[in-house]
Design an enzyme around this catalytic site. Structure first.
Site, short mmCIF file in Angstrom:
data_model
loop_
_atom_site.label_atom_id
_atom_site.label_comp_id
_atom_site.label_asym_id
_atom_site.label_seq_id
_atom_site.Cartn_x
_atom_site.Cartn_y
_atom_site.Cartn_z
N CYS A 116 0.94 -6.34 2.25
CA CYS A 116 0.41 -5.09 2.81
C CYS A 116 -0.88 -5.31 3.59
CB CYS A 116 0.19 -4.06 1.71
SG CYS A 116 -0.92 -4.61 0.39
N GLU A 167 -0.80 3.25 -2.63
CA GLU A 167 -1.21 2.06 -1.87
C GLU A 167 -0.08 1.81 -0.88
OE1 GLU A 167 -1.03 -1.06 -0.24
OE2 GLU A 167 -0.73 -2.16 -2.13
#
Length: 465
Positions: A245, A211
């Site tokens: 993120c 990720e």
């Protein structure tokens, strides 16, 4: 010690066999209890690691969301664990053959978690990993040492290390960690470090889930309600001071709307953080990342950008930087080349939506993509002609909050999933099992000596799907 712990887990996995439904639920419930009984310590520790971290944001994003995801996993686990029946090929199903797919545990899963949500980014994926029947060894970030220590102490209180262990340390520990022969490894962080992680895991052929974030674009169409758009963008952009993120990295705005939109952003920031509410705004995690923001601003200014500060309580001693809008930006600037991961919001202008799509497609595929606009044709055009890990329409980041959706990236923003059913499958061995029929009439045709019946059967096989 890490290698010994992994060996301990692998031996326990073989000795104990795959955990039952009740054992998996017990582990998930212990995670919930662990977080609930240490919530005040988590809040305190995060405010030691950051010079200021919003107590409200910690409660919602670190504590409540972790518990909510664990609860959702428990609620659905029995259904997820059931083997699924598949059709048997060559007509053998008619003679008693049976084909199933049974999700089974992988074994021991390593988790490397980042500093921006040090609790959540351990326990969000832990829900999927433990639900799938695995064991965990986690390494939290060295940038949040106080929070990492609280988690380690809590894990050791609620789990035997053969089930769930945690190790602390910096890059040296990380390098050793990624060199271990895990059955799967989840890494959350930067692309730069991910390449080093993959180089280490390749030595043991360890499957990985990455990720990695990226520059998540936000597109605003001309029919969008700019007042509402400003509130929704600023909610996520100010959350953890943009150190997320999935934070909106830059905005594409229809040309001619820039003055109105910037005024709306100013108004919203003022509403969010009136005088006396500065403590609800999170600082940068440390001096290095505060200075990184300053360097982006200085670089952008030197190349023609204008910077508009939405707040007035910046503090270098506290590593606090309020949200800033950058206009007249271009791709020569660092702020448009690197994931910002902070409170800077560049705005670019466009005339035709096709220009925006072309720009997005010319850059790395982002983790998230956001579109504000009410025309279904425009929404579909953006979705169908771009690639990203996920999409939110008329908001930002909220696809992450949907428990029934998988969360993950694509290409440079990562691969693999956690959350929900797909997260459970991601950390499972999807084992195909075939039970052959006792009838041998059809199967005998395939064996030597082969005659006319084999030729007929071969022709039939070509037509079967």
């Amino acid at each position: 010690m890490m290698r010994e712990t992994l060996e301990l887990q692998k031996k326990a996995f073989i000795k104990d066999g795959q955990p039952t439904y009740n054992q998996r639920v017990d582990r998930l419930k212990r995670c919930m209890a662990l977080i609930e009984t240490h919530d005040d310590q988590i809040v305190e520790a995060l405010n030691q690691d950051y010079k200021n971290r919003s107590h409200h944001e910690i409660r919602t994003s670190e504590i409540d969301q972790s518990i909510r995801n664990l609860g959702f996993t428990i609620k659905n686990l029995k259904k997820w664990m059931k083997p699924s029946r598949r059709s048997s090929s060559f007509g053998t199903g008619l003679m008693g053959a049976k084909t199933i797919m049974k999700p089974m545990p992988l074994g021991s899963v390593g988790v490397i978690a980042p500093w921006n949500f040090p609790v959540g980014m351990v326990f969000y994926p832990a829900a999927s990993i433990l639900a799938a029947g695995n064991r965990i060894i986690a390494k939290p970030s060295e940038f949040t040492p106080c929070t990492s220590q609280v988690m380690k102490d809590a894990v050791e209180k609620y789990f035997d290390k053969s089930e769930f262990a945690m190790f602390l340390g910096g890059p040296e520990v990380g390098a050793e960690f990624t060199s271990l022969p895990f059955d799967h490894l989840l890494y959350t962080g930067s692309n730069r470090v991910a390449k080093k992680v993959l180089a280490n895991t390749a030595n043991n052929l360890v499957p990985t889930t990455l990720e990695l974030g990226g520059k998540s674009p936000t597109i605003i169409s001309e029919d969008a309600d700019l007042s509402l758009v400003a509130k929704r963008i600023m909610f996520v952009k100010t959350l953890n001071a943009g150190q997320i993120c999935l934070s909106p990295d830059y905005v594409f705005l229809k040309r001619g709307l820039e003055d109105q939109f910037i005024n709306e952003l100013k108004n919203v920031f003022g509403d969010f953080y009136p005088n006396g509410n500065e403590d609800d705004y999170t600082s940068m995690v440390n001096e290095h990342h505060f200075n990184r923001m300053k360097s982006y601003i200085e670089d952008a200014k030197s190349k023609g950008a204008d910077v508009i500060s939405l707040g007035n309580f910046d503090s270098e001693p506290k590593d606090t930087m309020t949200t800033k809008v950058l206009i007249n930006v271009n791709d020569s600037m660092q702020v448009m080349q690197e994931e910002i991961f902070g409170p800077l919001l560049p705005i670019m202008l466009y005339d035709e939506l096709s220009e925006v799509v072309d720009y997005i497609n010319a850059h790395d595929h982002p983790l998230g993509l956001y579109f504000f606009g009410n025309k279904k044709s425009e929404q579909d055009f953006v979705i169908d002609n771009t690639r990203s890990g996920g999409v939110t329409i008329n908001d930002t980041m909220f696809h992450l909050m949907q428990s029934h959706l998988p969360f993950g990236g694509v290409g440079p923003s990562g691969y693999g999933y956690y959350f929900g059913y797909e997260g459970f499958l991601n950390f499972s061995n999807l084992r195909g099992i075939y039970y052959q029929t006792n009838s041998d009439a059809v199967l005998s045709v395939l064996r030597p000596p082969r005659g006319k019946a084999f030729g007929i059967f071969s022709k039939i096989m070509k037509k079967l799907s």
